[in-house]
Design a protein around this motif. Structure first.
Motif, PDB file in Angstrom:
ATOM      1  N   SER A   1       0.834  -1.203   0.000  1.00 20.10           N
ATOM      2  CA  SER A   1       0.000   0.000   0.000  1.00 20.10           C
ATOM      3  C   SER A   1       0.872   1.257   0.000  1.00 20.10           C
ATOM      4  N   ALA A   2       1.913   1.266   0.815  1.00 14.85           N
ATOM      5  CA  ALA A   2       2.828   2.404   0.856  1.00 14.85           C
ATOM      6  C   ALA A   2       3.594   2.534  -0.455  1.00 14.85           C
ATOM      7  N   LEU A   3       3.943   1.431  -1.046  1.00 19.34           N
ATOM      8  CA  LEU A   3       4.693   1.440  -2.298  1.00 19.34           C
ATOM      9  C   LEU A   3       3.841   2.001  -3.429  1.00 19.34           C
ATOM     10  N   VAL A   4       2.597   1.615  -3.497  1.00 16.24           N
ATOM     11  CA  VAL A   4       1.700   2.090  -4.567  1.00 16.24           C
ATOM     12  C   VAL A   4       1.190   3.486  -4.279  1.00 16.24           C
ATOM     13  N   GLY A   5       0.949   3.763  -3.012  1.00 14.57           N
ATOM     14  CA  GLY A   5       0.359   5.064  -2.640  1.00 14.57           C
ATOM     15  C   GLY A   5       1.331   6.233  -2.729  1.00 14.57           C
ATOM     16  N   LYS A   6       2.603   5.986  -2.696  1.00 14.19           N
ATOM     17  CA  LYS A   6       3.563   7.081  -2.653  1.00 14.19           C
ATOM     18  C   LYS A   6       4.452   7.084  -3.847  1.00 14.19           C
TER      19      LYS A   6
END
Length: 56
Positions: A51-56
């Motif tokens: 989620s952090a990888l895709v969201g940022k």
């Protein structure tokens, strides 16, 4: 011989698990619950990572 040793080891582990469950079911349940909690936390961590990888 390695195949036979593996079979003996598997039966030993199964017998030990049955003994542990019969001898102390509450402790065995706690161990299983703890293992489940670790697995859930691992998947949550992986989910948070992606989620952090895709969201940022």
């Amino acid at each position: 011989m390695p195949g036979k040793a593996k079979t003996v080891l598997i039966w030993f582990v199964v017998a030990f698990l049955v003994y542990a469950i019969v001898k102390s079911p509450d402790k065995a349940a706690d161990v299983i619950k703890g293992i489940g909690d670790v697995i859930v936390q691992a998947f949550e961590g992986i989910g948070n990572f992606f989620s952090a990888l895709v969201g940022k």
